[in-house]
Design a protein around this motif. Structure first.
Motif, PDB file in Angstrom:
ATOM      1  N   LEU A  18       0.832  -1.197   0.000  1.00  0.00           N
ATOM      2  CA  LEU A  18       0.000   0.000   0.000  1.00  0.00           C
ATOM      3  C   LEU A  18       0.872   1.254   0.000  1.00  0.00           C
ATOM      4  O   LEU A  18       0.675   2.176  -0.781  1.00  0.00           O
ATOM      5  N   GLU A  19       1.881   1.249   0.880  1.00  0.00           N
ATOM      6  CA  GLU A  19       2.746   2.419   0.987  1.00  0.00           C
ATOM      7  C   GLU A  19       3.524   2.664  -0.295  1.00  0.00           C
ATOM      8  O   GLU A  19       3.710   3.800  -0.714  1.00  0.00           O
ATOM      9  N   GLY A  20       3.958   1.560  -0.924  1.00  0.00           N
ATOM     10  CA  GLY A  20       4.690   1.695  -2.177  1.00  0.00           C
ATOM     11  C   GLY A  20       3.817   2.338  -3.246  1.00  0.00           C
ATOM     12  O   GLY A  20       4.225   3.300  -3.913  1.00  0.00           O
ATOM     13  N   VAL A  21       2.572   1.849  -3.355  1.00  0.00           N
ATOM     14  CA  VAL A  21       1.636   2.412  -4.329  1.00  0.00           C
ATOM     15  C   VAL A  21       1.354   3.869  -3.998  1.00  0.00           C
ATOM     16  O   VAL A  21       1.326   4.743  -4.867  1.00  0.00           O
ATOM     17  N   MET A  22       1.172   4.130  -2.689  1.00  0.00           N
ATOM     18  CA  MET A  22       0.887   5.494  -2.244  1.00  0.00           C
ATOM     19  C   MET A  22       1.979   6.457  -2.635  1.00  0.00           C
ATOM     20  O   MET A  22       1.708   7.584  -3.035  1.00  0.00           O
ATOM     21  N   THR A  23       3.224   6.006  -2.466  1.00  0.00           N
ATOM     22  CA  THR A  23       4.343   6.886  -2.772  1.00  0.00           C
ATOM     23  C   THR A  23       4.274   7.337  -4.220  1.00  0.00           C
ATOM     24  O   THR A  23       4.420   8.530  -4.521  1.00  0.00           O
ATOM     25  N   ILE A  24       4.003   6.377  -5.110  1.00  0.00           N
ATOM     26  CA  ILE A  24       3.942   6.717  -6.530  1.00  0.00           C
ATOM     27  C   ILE A  24       2.758   7.634  -6.809  1.00  0.00           C
ATOM     28  O   ILE A  24       2.876   8.663  -7.472  1.00  0.00           O
ATOM     29  N   ALA A  25       1.591   7.278  -6.234  1.00  0.00           N
ATOM     30  CA  ALA A  25       0.394   8.089  -6.440  1.00  0.00           C
ATOM     31  C   ALA A  25       0.613   9.506  -5.935  1.00  0.00           C
ATOM     32  O   ALA A  25       0.287  10.489  -6.606  1.00  0.00           O
ATOM     33  N   TRP A  26       1.224   9.596  -4.748  1.00  0.00           N
ATOM     34  CA  TRP A  26       1.460  10.906  -4.150  1.00  0.00           C
ATOM     35  C   TRP A  26       2.393  11.748  -4.980  1.00  0.00           C
ATOM     36  O   TRP A  26       2.182  12.930  -5.181  1.00  0.00           O
ATOM     37  N   ALA A  27       3.459  11.095  -5.472  1.00  0.00           N
ATOM     38  CA  ALA A  27       4.430  11.830  -6.273  1.00  0.00           C
ATOM     39  C   ALA A  27       3.720  12.431  -7.487  1.00  0.00           C
ATOM     40  O   ALA A  27       3.898  13.607  -7.807  1.00  0.00           O
ATOM     41  N   ALA A  28       2.854  11.631  -8.131  1.00  0.00           N
ATOM     42  CA  ALA A  28       2.133  12.120  -9.298  1.00  0.00           C
ATOM     43  C   ALA A  28       1.234  13.294  -8.925  1.00  0.00           C
ATOM     44  O   ALA A  28       1.204  14.322  -9.602  1.00  0.00           O
ATOM     45  N   LEU A  29       0.519  13.145  -7.802  1.00  0.00           N
ATOM     46  CA  LEU A  29      -0.395  14.198  -7.369  1.00  0.00           C
ATOM     47  C   LEU A  29       0.351  15.472  -6.999  1.00  0.00           C
ATOM     48  O   LEU A  29      -0.137  16.577  -7.196  1.00  0.00           O
ATOM     49  N   THR A  30       1.553  15.287  -6.449  1.00  0.00           N
ATOM     50  CA  THR A  30       2.336  16.443  -6.031  1.00  0.00           C
ATOM     51  C   THR A  30       2.876  17.175  -7.251  1.00  0.00           C
ATOM     52  O   THR A  30       2.972  18.396  -7.253  1.00  0.00           O
ATOM     53  N   LEU A  31       3.211  16.399  -8.277  1.00  0.00           N
ATOM     54  CA  LEU A  31       3.863  17.013  -9.429  1.00  0.00           C
ATOM     55  C   LEU A  31       2.887  17.700 -10.379  1.00  0.00           C
ATOM     56  O   LEU A  31       3.264  18.623 -11.083  1.00  0.00           O
ATOM     57  N   LEU A  32       1.626  17.245 -10.373  1.00  0.00           N
ATOM     58  CA  LEU A  32       0.689  17.783 -11.354  1.00  0.00           C
ATOM     59  C   LEU A  32       0.479  19.300 -11.301  1.00  0.00           C
ATOM     60  O   LEU A  32       0.565  19.952 -12.326  1.00  0.00           O
TER      61      LEU A  32
END
Lengths: 266, 263
Positions: free
Chosen positions: B28-42
């Motif tokens: 979950l945390e691994g997926v979250m990290t990727i999702a978060w990075a995308a959300l942060t960068l948008l």
């Protein structure tokens, strides 16, 4: 709703008011967490100060985010956090003993806080009116009237969504990570970080139909730009639709989750 | 000192063991990290889609700020917040008594009471992002001295964050129910993803001196880019040290008004 539930409502509201007053520090902190639109306002106005950013002038951003602050303040809710805490600590058991659906109990306790939230939101509305005036705001009377039901529906969608997320704590031990993800999606797709038209086109199409738009952006749009009658009808119907879907969804997740409740603690 | 180091090591081992118990969280945390990075960068992508530079920051430099934001956020969510939520909880329930009884400094004990080992992914993500930003900039890797200063200021930034948290958490000695503080800190800290220079007037002042996101992300990023002058670097270190001293004073005052909540 049974008559017994209806009779309980005034009492529940009174308890809600008392709770808000008793835990005023906590309430204030919750209010302060909804001030992100102010930061986005600072950011976007300074970006637009040099030259309008894709048709958006500084004044547009000011009006947009002040309206956003009002919406966020009135619709914001912390029920997900409350539910997952109660499940984690086991106090949920006590709530389940009462002959009243927890959705009603939580709703009342949160509705009781609305007057207090209005006290915070009203001054912002006054500032919005005086700083932006008629030029950046919608003036169509029907549209202005629709702001109120639209806010109520936005509140209901947000509340149901968070209620469902909180109830997921029945199934997962750590819902905080999910809440973070939810908030990330919300920030992006609801127009909380930037007006939806500014999103890249693929994302914009998703955002426009996603429930998130109807949780934040729609009331803001109603306050801000004139929308023609047919679009207005479609948007309001879509909001009602999402409200029903999220409400039913929330109650379904709750029922499913409840079966897994293991009542931690005594 | 050796004793405290050992204490922290033991605490870390326990937390890591507890963390490993929730193995499903790992994924979950691994997926979250990727999702978060995308959300942060948008939002950044949107902003730079319409502009070549914002307030003097090119997209590459802004990405470095973002990388620092991710790293400090990882420290915040991995170490600082869990420990201090624990503190607020213990004050509310009265379990803080047991912390005070132990023959070590209560602040040291509480500050290292919990870790979220999975947050290491976010740190790795931040490093990858910084590497990408430097690659995109095309001026070669940063000088060794800049990397050293950048690391030093990262530590200073995390300490500044920690000090502010301690001061906020100390408030719960008086007002008891403040368990939602973490959301407030998170909400304010979210502004740290932007270089402080995009804010103007009163906001710039607030974010430089009152809730110094500049110290946490902007100045360290400038250091890594080799754009930070020595005065600002010293002021950053000084400011962070000052916050640390201040938080210690607040803590000591607060702890005196602790009236146990248990029996």
């Amino acid at each position: 709703m049974s008559s017994r539930t209806l009779r309980a409502i005034p009492t529940l509201l009174r308890i809600g008011v008392a709770e808000t007053v008793a835990y005023r520090a906590e309430f204030l902190v919750w209010i302060l967490t909804t001030t992100l639109p102010l930061v986005m306002l600072a950011l976007w106005t300074s970006v637009a100060a040099e030259a309008p950013f894709r048709n958006y002038t500084s004044a547009d951003f000011v009006a947009y985010f002040l309206a956003g602050l009002i919406v966020r303040n009135l619709t914001g809710s912390w029920v997900a956090w409350q539910i997952s805490e109660e499940i984690r600590t086991g106090t949920m058991s006590m709530r389940l003993l009462r002959p009243l659906h927890p959705f009603i109990a939580f709703t009342m306790s949160h509705l009781a806080a609305v007057p207090f939230r209005t006290i915070v939101a009203l001054p912002i509305a006054v500032v919005l009116l005086f700083s932006s005036g008629a030029s950046a705001l919608a003036t169509e009377p029907v549209q202005m009237l629709l702001v109120v039901p639209s806010l109520a529906l936005a509140w209901l969608i947000t509340f149901s969504m968070l209620f469902a997320l909180g109830a997921l704590a029945f199934l997962f031990t750590k819902t905080m990570a999910l809440l973070n993800l939810y908030f990330g999606l919300y920030s992006l797709l609801s127009g909380y970080l930037m007006p939806i038209p500014l999103l890249p086109s693929g994302l914009r199409q998703i955002a426009e139909v996603s429930p998130f738009r109807f949780m934040f952006s729609l009331p803001v749009e109603l306050m801000k730009r004139p929308i023609d009658a047919s679009d207005l009808a479609v948007l309001m119907l879509a909001q009602v639709g999402w409200a029903i879907v999220t409400l039913v969804g929330a109650l379904w997740v709750w029922r499913k989750g409840l079966r897994h409740f293991e009542a931690v603690g005594g | 000192m050796r004793r405290y180091l050992r204490l922290v090591t033991v605490q870390f081992r326990i937390s890591a063991a507890a963390g490993m118990a929730y193995r499903s969280d790992f994924l979950l945390e691994g997926v979250m990290t990727i999702a978060w990075a995308a959300l942060t960068l948008l939002p950044l992508a949107v902003l730079y889609d319409g502009r070549a530079s914002v307030a003097g920051w090119t997209v590459e430099s802004a990405l470095i700020v973002m990388a620092y934001f991710m790293a400090v956020k990882a420290a915040l969510e991995g170490v600082i917040s869990p420990s201090l939520i624990d503190l607020v909880e213990r004050i509310r329930t009265g379990a803080f008594d047991y912390v005070l009884l132990k023959p070590v400094d209560a602040q040291a004990l509480i500050s290292a009471s919990r870790f979220e080992p999975w947050k290491i992914f976010d740190i790795l993500g931040a490093i990858a992002l910084a590497a990408y930003a430097f690659h995109r900039r095309g001026l070669g890797p940063p000088a060794l001295a800049d990397v050293a200063l950048g690391m030093l200021l990262f530590v200073a930034g995390v300490l500044a964050m920690y000090s502010i948290w301690i001061m906020f958490a100390a408030a719960s000695f008086w007002v008891v129910r403040l368990d939602n503080l973490t959301f407030l800190i998170g909400a304010i800290f979210d502004t740290a993803r932007w270089p402080v220079h995009v804010f103007r007037g009163v906001w710039r002042f607030v974010f430089t001196f009152i809730f110094p996101i500049a110290v946490m992300t902007t100045f360290p990023a400038m250091a890594l880019l080799g754009e930070l002058d020595s005065d600002t670097a010293l002021a950053t270190l000084g400011g962070s040290a000052l916050l640390l001293v201040l938080s210690r004073l607040v803590w000591r005052t607060a702890i005196r008004s602790y009236t146990s909540a248990s029996s």
